[in-house]
Motif scaffolding. Structure first.
Motif, PDB file in Angstrom:
ATOM      1  N   TRP A  39     -22.082 -36.796   7.122  1.00 34.25           N
ATOM      2  CA  TRP A  39     -20.983 -37.435   7.205  1.00 34.25           C
ATOM      3  C   TRP A  39     -19.802 -36.705   7.515  1.00 34.25           C
ATOM      4  N   ILE A  40     -19.538 -35.734   6.434  1.00 32.00           N
ATOM      5  CA  ILE A  40     -18.583 -34.911   6.645  1.00 32.00           C
ATOM      6  C   ILE A  40     -18.537 -34.091   8.282  1.00 32.00           C
ATOM      7  N   ALA A  41     -19.696 -33.598   8.523  1.00 35.09           N
ATOM      8  CA  ALA A  41     -20.110 -32.852   9.771  1.00 35.09           C
ATOM      9  C   ALA A  41     -19.413 -33.668  11.068  1.00 35.09           C
ATOM     10  N   SER A  42     -19.629 -35.119  10.914  1.00 30.39           N
ATOM     11  CA  SER A  42     -19.157 -35.982  12.076  1.00 30.39           C
ATOM     12  C   SER A  42     -17.597 -36.090  12.261  1.00 30.39           C
ATOM     13  N   TYR A  81     -11.174 -33.837  11.708  1.00 30.29           N
ATOM     14  CA  TYR A  81     -10.021 -34.542  11.164  1.00 30.29           C
ATOM     15  C   TYR A  81      -9.804 -33.903   9.411  1.00 30.29           C
ATOM     16  N   PHE A  82     -11.035 -33.459   8.863  1.00 40.11           N
ATOM     17  CA  PHE A  82     -10.706 -32.650   7.797  1.00 40.11           C
ATOM     18  C   PHE A  82     -10.134 -31.221   7.802  1.00 40.11           C
ATOM     19  N   ASP A  83     -10.508 -30.588   8.864  1.00 43.65           N
ATOM     20  CA  ASP A  83      -9.793 -29.168   9.269  1.00 43.65           C
ATOM     21  C   ASP A  83      -8.564 -29.346   9.523  1.00 43.65           C
ATOM     22  N   LYS A  84      -8.070 -30.339  10.143  1.00 45.95           N
ATOM     23  CA  LYS A  84      -6.575 -30.464  10.633  1.00 45.95           C
ATOM     24  C   LYS A  84      -5.922 -30.968   9.457  1.00 45.95           C
ATOM     25  N   ALA A  85      -6.474 -31.619   8.608  1.00 48.76           N
ATOM     26  CA  ALA A  85      -5.677 -32.003   7.267  1.00 48.76           C
ATOM     27  C   ALA A  85      -5.711 -30.822   6.408  1.00 48.76           C
ATOM     28  N   ASN A  86      -6.548 -29.839   6.465  1.00 49.62           N
ATOM     29  CA  ASN A  86      -6.654 -28.779   5.429  1.00 49.62           C
ATOM     30  C   ASN A  86      -6.087 -27.460   6.095  1.00 49.62           C
ATOM     31  N   GLY A  87      -5.440 -27.599   7.325  1.00 46.47           N
ATOM     32  CA  GLY A  87      -4.815 -26.298   8.028  1.00 46.47           C
ATOM     33  C   GLY A  87      -5.754 -25.358   8.371  1.00 46.47           C
ATOM     34  N   ALA A  88      -7.339 -25.614   8.229  1.00 44.10           N
ATOM     35  CA  ALA A  88      -8.239 -24.601   8.423  1.00 44.10           C
ATOM     36  C   ALA A  88      -8.116 -23.928   9.758  1.00 44.10           C
ATOM     37  N   ASP A  89      -8.442 -22.743   9.719  1.00 43.84           N
ATOM     38  CA  ASP A  89      -8.655 -21.802  11.008  1.00 43.84           C
ATOM     39  C   ASP A  89      -9.949 -22.124  11.282  1.00 43.84           C
ATOM     40  N   THR A  90     -10.151 -22.744  12.588  1.00 43.85           N
ATOM     41  CA  THR A  90     -11.473 -22.913  13.234  1.00 43.85           C
ATOM     42  C   THR A  90     -11.786 -21.916  14.603  1.00 43.85           C
ATOM     43  N   THR A  91     -10.895 -21.079  14.610  1.00 50.19           N
ATOM     44  CA  THR A  91     -10.730 -20.267  15.763  1.00 50.19           C
ATOM     45  C   THR A  91     -12.020 -19.613  16.028  1.00 50.19           C
ATOM     46  N   GLY A  92     -12.848 -18.951  15.151  1.00 48.69           N
ATOM     47  CA  GLY A  92     -14.156 -18.121  15.100  1.00 48.69           C
ATOM     48  C   GLY A  92     -15.337 -19.076  15.551  1.00 48.69           C
ATOM     49  N   ILE A  93     -15.309 -20.303  14.796  1.00 45.62           N
ATOM     50  CA  ILE A  93     -16.349 -21.304  15.253  1.00 45.62           C
ATOM     51  C   ILE A  93     -16.090 -21.796  16.744  1.00 45.62           C
ATOM     52  N   LYS A  94     -14.848 -21.978  17.057  1.00 46.59           N
ATOM     53  CA  LYS A  94     -14.552 -22.516  18.383  1.00 46.59           C
ATOM     54  C   LYS A  94     -15.081 -21.450  19.351  1.00 46.59           C
ATOM     55  N   TYR A  95     -14.689 -20.296  19.163  1.00 46.48           N
ATOM     56  CA  TYR A  95     -14.914 -19.310  20.006  1.00 46.48           C
ATOM     57  C   TYR A  95     -16.530 -19.339  20.429  1.00 46.48           C
ATOM     58  N   VAL A 115     -11.826 -24.573  -3.474  1.00 46.05           N
ATOM     59  CA  VAL A 115     -11.846 -23.398  -2.919  1.00 46.05           C
ATOM     60  C   VAL A 115     -11.710 -23.421  -1.298  1.00 46.05           C
ATOM     61  N   ALA A 116     -12.087 -24.365  -0.794  1.00 43.63           N
ATOM     62  CA  ALA A 116     -12.016 -24.520   0.813  1.00 43.63           C
ATOM     63  C   ALA A 116     -10.389 -24.844   0.911  1.00 43.63           C
ATOM     64  N   LYS A 117     -10.053 -25.694   0.199  1.00 40.34           N
ATOM     65  CA  LYS A 117      -8.331 -25.960   0.223  1.00 40.34           C
ATOM     66  C   LYS A 117      -7.791 -24.787  -0.002  1.00 40.34           C
ATOM     67  N   LEU A 118      -8.037 -23.677  -1.030  1.00 34.94           N
ATOM     68  CA  LEU A 118      -7.402 -22.601  -1.409  1.00 34.94           C
ATOM     69  C   LEU A 118      -7.182 -21.666  -0.308  1.00 34.94           C
ATOM     70  N   ILE A 119      -8.307 -21.357   0.316  1.00 36.35           N
ATOM     71  CA  ILE A 119      -8.515 -20.261   1.338  1.00 36.35           C
ATOM     72  C   ILE A 119      -8.589 -20.969   2.716  1.00 36.35           C
ATOM     73  N   LYS A 120      -8.302 -21.979   2.941  1.00 33.87           N
ATOM     74  CA  LYS A 120      -8.236 -22.852   4.260  1.00 33.87           C
ATOM     75  C   LYS A 120      -9.489 -22.741   5.042  1.00 33.87           C
ATOM     76  N   ALA A 121     -10.579 -22.780   4.402  1.00 32.64           N
ATOM     77  CA  ALA A 121     -11.814 -22.568   4.981  1.00 32.64           C
ATOM     78  C   ALA A 121     -12.158 -23.974   5.798  1.00 32.64           C
ATOM     79  N   PRO A 122     -12.971 -23.699   7.067  1.00 32.77           N
ATOM     80  CA  PRO A 122     -13.389 -25.077   7.827  1.00 32.77           C
ATOM     81  C   PRO A 122     -14.381 -25.701   7.145  1.00 32.77           C
TER      82      PRO A 122
END
Length: 412
Positions: free
Chosen positions: A187-190, A194-208, A345-352
């Protein structure tokens, strides 16, 4: 006997039911019908592929435990899918995703180690009679399973002398709680964006990595011919056969010459099957065999994964919660600690969310389901789940043993 209470025991019929379920889910999830579109806006299609078979098992229509389909899917289709999903992957790009994936994986491991003692302490004060005695011993087998896998679970059973009646209860708790958590991860994957945007996560590597795969597919894809399909089948199951052949040599040899390596899962044939299939797939990705991706190799690999998902769902009995309510409460609290630590921890390090979900499932589900969760984000990301799950096999016995010692200290 169980055979007399289950409606369908013929695996050929069960396979037909699972295939029909998968077909209906995919058909309706891509339908333009407004009711279907509204439904799938909130319910991921992949989750249904896993949940509907669990209902068939729960209500006695099929026998998940008695069926051989999961073993076939996990031993044949899983390694085949790993090969096909790794053909087009840029291994350097995966390594370039950075250290956050490893941090989240290790955080998940820590969550399991401390989550068990915390859950037993909290629930033991409420139900001291029900959770006393040797319950802590049984919980060590769950720790082994949730950090490593079946081999680590079996190791804990021997190390802490877990009796059969407790062990059977723990297996039930292990399977149901782990599968419920996997449903949450799907469910989170779907809703990862939204979650990454809210957390300010850097998803550059994944998107690349995703864009690189998609660009390759767009520039090179073609309508597959029968020749293409047969070559894809030949490569996939040829590597599966070779992987089984080598695993059947390596695992018994290590068990004979270095039996102490069993505590690291190195005497497990399944461990070597996954490692060898993944390694060979990565090696083929730098050869001309990579061109099979243009004919849809990863799509066939994804289809194999969906069949695996359905067979995983077959093993879940949602009604079993009623038989062991106290232990299931312990299991749920345990998983909540694991999940909570990951989210913090995901919130602290802004992990996707991808790192959080795959890091968790690589621990809890191992190589059989970590690529399923990873592929829910994108098929090209499935190997990341496999690589982390293999690491979990190595850490499983260490982490579970430490967890066992802590459980022994807090047991009521």
């Amino acid at each position: 006997m169980q055979e007399s209470t289950v409606l369908i025991t013929n695996d050929a019929v069960v396979l037909g039911i699972l295939a029909t379920i998968l077909g209906l889910v995919f058909y309706t999830s891509h339908s333009q019908n407004r009711y279907c579109k509204a439904f799938y806006k909130y319910v991921p299609a992949l989750l249904l592929c896993y949940f509907i078979p669990s209902l068939f098992n729960s209500f006695g229509i099929i026998d998940g435990e008695g069926s051989a389909l999961y073993k076939v899917a996990s031993r044949y289709l899983l390694p085949a899918s790993l090969v096909l999903l790794t053909l087009s992957v840029d291994f350097k790009a995966i390594l370039g995703l950075g250290p956050k994936a490893l941090i989240m994986f290790l955080t998940g491991t820590l969550g399991i180690i401390i989550g068990g003692p915390i859950a037993l302490t909290l629930m033991g004060t409420i139900f001291p009679q029900e959770l006393g005695g040797d319950v802590w011993r049984g919980m060590t087998t769950i720790a082994g399973s949730w950090i490593g896998g079946g081999a680590n679970q079996a190791a804990m059973k021997e190390v802490f002398d877990v009796q059969g009646n407790i062990f059977s209860v723990m297996i039930t708790v292990d399977v149901i709680v782990a599968n419920l958590w996997m449903a949450v991860l799907l469910w989170i994957a779907s809703r990862a964006d939204y979650f990454d945007k809210a957390n300010g996560a850097d998803t550059t590597g994944i998107k690349y990595l995703r864009e690189k795969i998609e660009k390759y597919q767009a520039e090179n894809s073609r309508i597959p011919s029968l020749n293409d399909i047969m070559l894809i089948v030949a490569v996939a199951f040829g590597v599966v056969g070779l992987s089984h052949f080598l695993a059947d040599i390596i695992a018994p040899w290590l068990e004979r010459v270095a039996p102490q390596l069993a505590m690291y899962s190195l005497t497990s044939s399944f461990f070597w099957l996954v490692v060898i299939a993944t390694t060979l797939g990565l090696l083929l990705s730098v050869t001309r065999v990579r061109n099979l991706e243009a004919a849809g190799a990863s799509k066939i690999g994804s289809a194999f994964l969906y069949i695996l998902v359905a067979t995983i769902g077959m093993h879940m009995d949602v009604t079993a919660i009623l038989d062991y309510p106290h232990m299931f409460l312990v299991g749920l609290v345990w998983m909540a600690v694991h999940a909570g630590l990951l989210l913090v921890v995901a919130k602290l390090i802004k992990a996707p969310m991808f790192y959080m979900a795959v890091g968790s499932q690589a621990n809890v589900g191992g190589a059989a389901s970590a690529p399923v969760v990873a592929a829910a984000f994108h098929p090209s990301l499935a190997p990341v789940g496999v690589l982390l799950a293999v690491l979990g096999y190595g850490l499983g016995t260490y982490g579970a043993y430490i967890c066992g010692l802590l459980l022994q200290q807090v047991a009521p």
